[in-house]
Design an enzyme around this catalytic site. Structure first.
Site, PDB file in Angstrom:
ATOM      1  N   TYR A 164      54.865  48.745  27.876  1.00  0.00           N
ATOM      2  CA  TYR A 164      55.716  49.116  26.728  1.00  0.00           C
ATOM      3  C   TYR A 164      56.457  47.888  26.169  1.00  0.00           C
ATOM      4  O   TYR A 164      56.336  47.592  24.976  1.00  0.00           O
ATOM      5  CB  TYR A 164      56.708  50.204  27.145  1.00  0.00           C
ATOM      6  CG  TYR A 164      56.622  51.486  26.322  1.00  0.00           C
ATOM      7  CD1 TYR A 164      56.067  51.489  25.044  1.00  0.00           C
ATOM      8  CD2 TYR A 164      57.136  52.689  26.800  1.00  0.00           C
ATOM      9  CE1 TYR A 164      56.001  52.654  24.297  1.00  0.00           C
ATOM     10  CE2 TYR A 164      57.076  53.856  26.052  1.00  0.00           C
ATOM     11  CZ  TYR A 164      56.515  53.831  24.811  1.00  0.00           C
ATOM     12  OH  TYR A 164      56.463  54.977  24.066  1.00  0.00           O
ATOM     13  N   GLU A 171      54.349  43.804  18.656  1.00  0.00           N
ATOM     14  CA  GLU A 171      54.602  44.426  17.350  1.00  0.00           C
ATOM     15  C   GLU A 171      55.717  43.694  16.595  1.00  0.00           C
ATOM     16  O   GLU A 171      55.579  43.374  15.414  1.00  0.00           O
ATOM     17  CB  GLU A 171      54.981  45.900  17.542  1.00  0.00           C
ATOM     18  CG  GLU A 171      53.815  46.732  18.062  1.00  0.00           C
ATOM     19  CD  GLU A 171      54.222  48.162  18.425  1.00  0.00           C
ATOM     20  OE1 GLU A 171      55.200  48.684  17.866  1.00  0.00           O
ATOM     21  OE2 GLU A 171      53.536  48.771  19.277  1.00  0.00           O
TER      22      GLU A 171
HETATM   23  C1  LIG Z   1      57.836  54.573   9.055  1.00  0.00           C
HETATM   24  C2  LIG Z   1      58.220  53.434   9.910  1.00  0.00           C
HETATM   25  C3  LIG Z   1      58.477  53.824  11.311  1.00  0.00           C
HETATM   26  C4  LIG Z   1      59.023  52.701  12.082  1.00  0.00           C
HETATM   27  C5  LIG Z   1      59.634  53.116  13.368  1.00  0.00           C
HETATM   28  C6  LIG Z   1      60.073  51.967  14.120  1.00  0.00           C
HETATM   29  C7  LIG Z   1      60.664  52.309  15.449  1.00  0.00           C
HETATM   30  C8  LIG Z   1      59.705  52.160  16.532  1.00  0.00           C
HETATM   31  C9  LIG Z   1      60.238  52.177  17.897  1.00  0.00           C
HETATM   32  C10 LIG Z   1      59.140  52.611  18.812  1.00  0.00           C
HETATM   33  C11 LIG Z   1      58.369  51.541  19.415  1.00  0.00           C
HETATM   34  C12 LIG Z   1      57.045  52.054  19.974  1.00  0.00           C
HETATM   35  C13 LIG Z   1      56.206  50.927  20.300  1.00  0.00           C
HETATM   36  C14 LIG Z   1      54.855  51.307  20.846  1.00  0.00           C
HETATM   37  O1  LIG Z   1      53.926  51.421  19.815  1.00  0.00           O
HETATM   38  C15 LIG Z   1      54.445  50.274  21.784  1.00  0.00           C
HETATM   39  C16 LIG Z   1      53.405  50.746  22.718  1.00  0.00           C
HETATM   40  O2  LIG Z   1      52.905  51.810  22.739  1.00  0.00           O
HETATM   41  S1  LIG Z   1      52.985  49.588  23.823  1.00  0.00           S
HETATM   42  C17 LIG Z   1      51.912  50.384  24.987  1.00  0.00           C
HETATM   43  C18 LIG Z   1      52.660  51.137  26.056  1.00  0.00           C
HETATM   44  N1  LIG Z   1      52.862  52.410  25.570  1.00  0.00           N
HETATM   45  C19 LIG Z   1      52.930  53.485  26.353  1.00  0.00           C
HETATM   46  O3  LIG Z   1      52.861  53.436  27.558  1.00  0.00           O
HETATM   47  C20 LIG Z   1      53.011  54.728  25.599  1.00  0.00           C
HETATM   48  C21 LIG Z   1      53.837  55.677  26.301  1.00  0.00           C
HETATM   49  N2  LIG Z   1      54.043  56.769  25.411  1.00  0.00           N
HETATM   50  C22 LIG Z   1      53.378  57.913  25.524  1.00  0.00           C
HETATM   51  O4  LIG Z   1      52.637  58.113  26.413  1.00  0.00           O
HETATM   52  C23 LIG Z   1      53.554  58.990  24.529  1.00  0.00           C
HETATM   53  O5  LIG Z   1      53.331  58.479  23.319  1.00  0.00           O
HETATM   54  C24 LIG Z   1      54.881  59.713  24.609  1.00  0.00           C
HETATM   55  C25 LIG Z   1      54.923  60.751  23.507  1.00  0.00           C
HETATM   56  C26 LIG Z   1      56.007  58.723  24.401  1.00  0.00           C
HETATM   57  C27 LIG Z   1      55.111  60.348  25.977  1.00  0.00           C
HETATM   58  O6  LIG Z   1      54.205  61.157  26.335  1.00  0.00           O
HETATM   59  P1  LIG Z   1      54.492  62.668  26.816  1.00  0.00           P
HETATM   60  O7  LIG Z   1      55.857  63.146  26.575  1.00  0.00           O
HETATM   61  O8  LIG Z   1      53.391  63.467  26.225  1.00  0.00           O
HETATM   62  O9  LIG Z   1      54.437  62.538  28.353  1.00  0.00           O
HETATM   63  P2  LIG Z   1      53.308  63.007  29.318  1.00  0.00           P
HETATM   64  O10 LIG Z   1      52.112  62.176  29.127  1.00  0.00           O
HETATM   65  O11 LIG Z   1      53.924  62.963  30.667  1.00  0.00           O
HETATM   66  O12 LIG Z   1      52.969  64.495  28.873  1.00  0.00           O
HETATM   67  C28 LIG Z   1      53.907  65.576  28.869  1.00  0.00           C
HETATM   68  C29 LIG Z   1      53.161  66.896  28.917  1.00  0.00           C
HETATM   69  O13 LIG Z   1      52.333  67.083  27.773  1.00  0.00           O
HETATM   70  C30 LIG Z   1      50.966  67.137  28.161  1.00  0.00           C
HETATM   71  N3  LIG Z   1      50.183  66.462  27.127  1.00  0.00           N
HETATM   72  C31 LIG Z   1      50.635  65.585  26.255  1.00  0.00           C
HETATM   73  N4  LIG Z   1      49.655  65.169  25.461  1.00  0.00           N
HETATM   74  C32 LIG Z   1      48.557  65.815  25.872  1.00  0.00           C
HETATM   75  C33 LIG Z   1      47.203  65.797  25.451  1.00  0.00           C
HETATM   76  N5  LIG Z   1      46.786  65.010  24.448  1.00  0.00           N
HETATM   77  N6  LIG Z   1      46.340  66.582  26.112  1.00  0.00           N
HETATM   78  C34 LIG Z   1      46.732  67.365  27.137  1.00  0.00           C
HETATM   79  N7  LIG Z   1      47.993  67.435  27.570  1.00  0.00           N
HETATM   80  C35 LIG Z   1      48.890  66.664  26.955  1.00  0.00           C
HETATM   81  C36 LIG Z   1      50.934  66.454  29.491  1.00  0.00           C
HETATM   82  O14 LIG Z   1      49.849  66.803  30.276  1.00  0.00           O
HETATM   83  C37 LIG Z   1      52.229  66.945  30.086  1.00  0.00           C
HETATM   84  O15 LIG Z   1      52.113  68.297  30.446  1.00  0.00           O
HETATM   85  P3  LIG Z   1      52.775  68.910  31.750  1.00  0.00           P
HETATM   86  O16 LIG Z   1      54.237  68.542  31.704  1.00  0.00           O
HETATM   87  O17 LIG Z   1      52.519  70.362  31.650  1.00  0.00           O
HETATM   88  O18 LIG Z   1      52.058  68.272  32.891  1.00  0.00           O
END
Ligand SMILES: CCCCCCCCCCCCC[C@@H](O)CC(=O)SCCNC(=O)CCNC(=O)[C@H](O)C(C)(C)COP(=O)(O)OP(=O)(O)OC[C@H]1O[C@@H](n2cnc3c(N)ncnc32)[C@H](O)[C@@H]1OP(=O)(O)O
Length: 242
Positions: A164, A171
């Site tokens: 992250y 970015e």
């Molecule tokens: C218009 C101009 C806008 C400008 C805005 C400027 C501000 C920007 C600030 C933000 C900066 C962001 C920078 C970013 O782009 C940099 C990077 O990404 S670098 C790479 C590292 N990144 C990461 O590691 C990403 C981490 N983030 C995520 O994973 C997700 O995006 C996030 C939404 C943040 C978190 O994910 P989530 O809440 O979904 O967590 P879980 O994965 O634990 O899931 C929770 C439960 O949902 C189920 N789930 C979710 N998605 C799915 C799917 N596609 N299919 C099936 N199930 C899904 C998951 O299984 C969990 O369920 P349960 O709790 O029942 O187990």
């Protein structure tokens, strides 16, 4: 009375059946979606590696993968819909900020400003996104299929700790490098006087976007740390309703 009870139980059964059918459809769709996205990001990873091995430089790499990247990153908007309709238990706001900031990076920065496409910072965030998305989508896929290898779970909830900040650094550096070009060309800006009587300066907009990482990024990071504690350490976390 008996018939009412009977009606009630039939209705209940029908509702339960409906719920089951709906969740089966949701599971089928999510499995398809996650497999497609894993494949898409794997294709991107292979294209990037092949380019680098063949050419021995990162110059021209972005251009060579731009179409595939734009396609798969834009499709991710569907994930905001998943949250909004409740088929995944994730916050619409958290997902919305994550997906929109990526789409903004792809379309309004890297794609629009050709002069910065060969910057190392672009390769940095591309490599980090690619690694993260392959891990994330394969995690969701195997989880849905109830066959989740521990190393994928481990990678999903540990690698982000480094990835992250690295992605954010890539970015922010890219936007910073873009600033002089934006100022020089006045791109996507509107100066007064004009027929709409509106003024918009893309340069200052980008400065605001960069500053907005300060309050927004920690929220995404802490969200992931909470998810990590929940999934890896089994902590029960009470989330506030949106
Ligand atoms: C218009 C101009 C806008 C400008 C805005 C400027 C501000 C920007 C600030 C933000 C900066 C962001 C920078 C970013 O782009 C940099 C990077 O990404 S670098 C790479 C590292 N990144 C990461 O590691 C990403 C981490 N983030 C995520 O994973 C997700 O995006 C996030 C939404 C943040 C978190 O994910 P989530 O809440 O979904 O967590 P879980 O994965 O634990 O899931 C929770 C439960 O949902 C189920 N789930 C979710 N998605 C799915 C799917 N596609 N299919 C099936 N199930 C899904 C998951 O299984 C969990 O369920 P349960 O709790 O029942 O187990």
């Amino acid at each position: 009375m008996a018939s009412t009870e009977e009606d009630g139980s039939v209705e209940e059964k029908e509702n339960n059946n409906k719920k089951r059918t709906k969740s089966a459809i949701a599971v089928a769709w999510l499995t398809f979606y996650n497999i497609a996205m894993t494949a898409g990001w794997l294709v991107l990873a292979m294209a990037m590696m092949r380019f680098y091995i063949q050419k021995g430089t990162h110059k021209g790499l972005y251009k060579s993968i731009a179409r595939t990247l734009k396609f798969f990153q834009t499709i991710a908007l569907v994930e905001v819909v998943h949250c909004a309709i409740g088929i995944v238990r994730t916050s619409v706001i958290v997902t919305g900020v994550q997906v929109c900031s990526r789409i903004f990076m792809v379309w309004f920065i890297t794609n629009s400003i050709k002069q910065i496409q060969n910057e190392e910072s672009v390769i940095l965030f591309l490599a980090v996104w690619t690694f993260t998305e392959i891990t994330r989508y394969s995690f969701y896929t195997f989880n849905l299929l109830n066959h989740l290898p521990y190393f994928i779970k481990w990678a999903r909830y540990n690698m982000f700790i480094i990835m992250y900040p690295l992605g954010v650094a890539g970015e922010l550096l890219t936007i910073y490098t873009a600033l002089p070009y934006v100022r020089k060309t006045g791109m996507l800006s509107m100066r007064l006087p004009n027929k709409y009587n509106v003024s918009f300066d893309y340069y200052y907009f980008l400065v605001i976007v960069m500053l907005s990482y300060i309050p927004l990024f920690p929220q995404l990071y802490f969200h992931m740390l909470r998810q990590r504690r929940k999934v890896l350490l089994g902590e029960i976390i009470v989330e506030k309703d949106e």
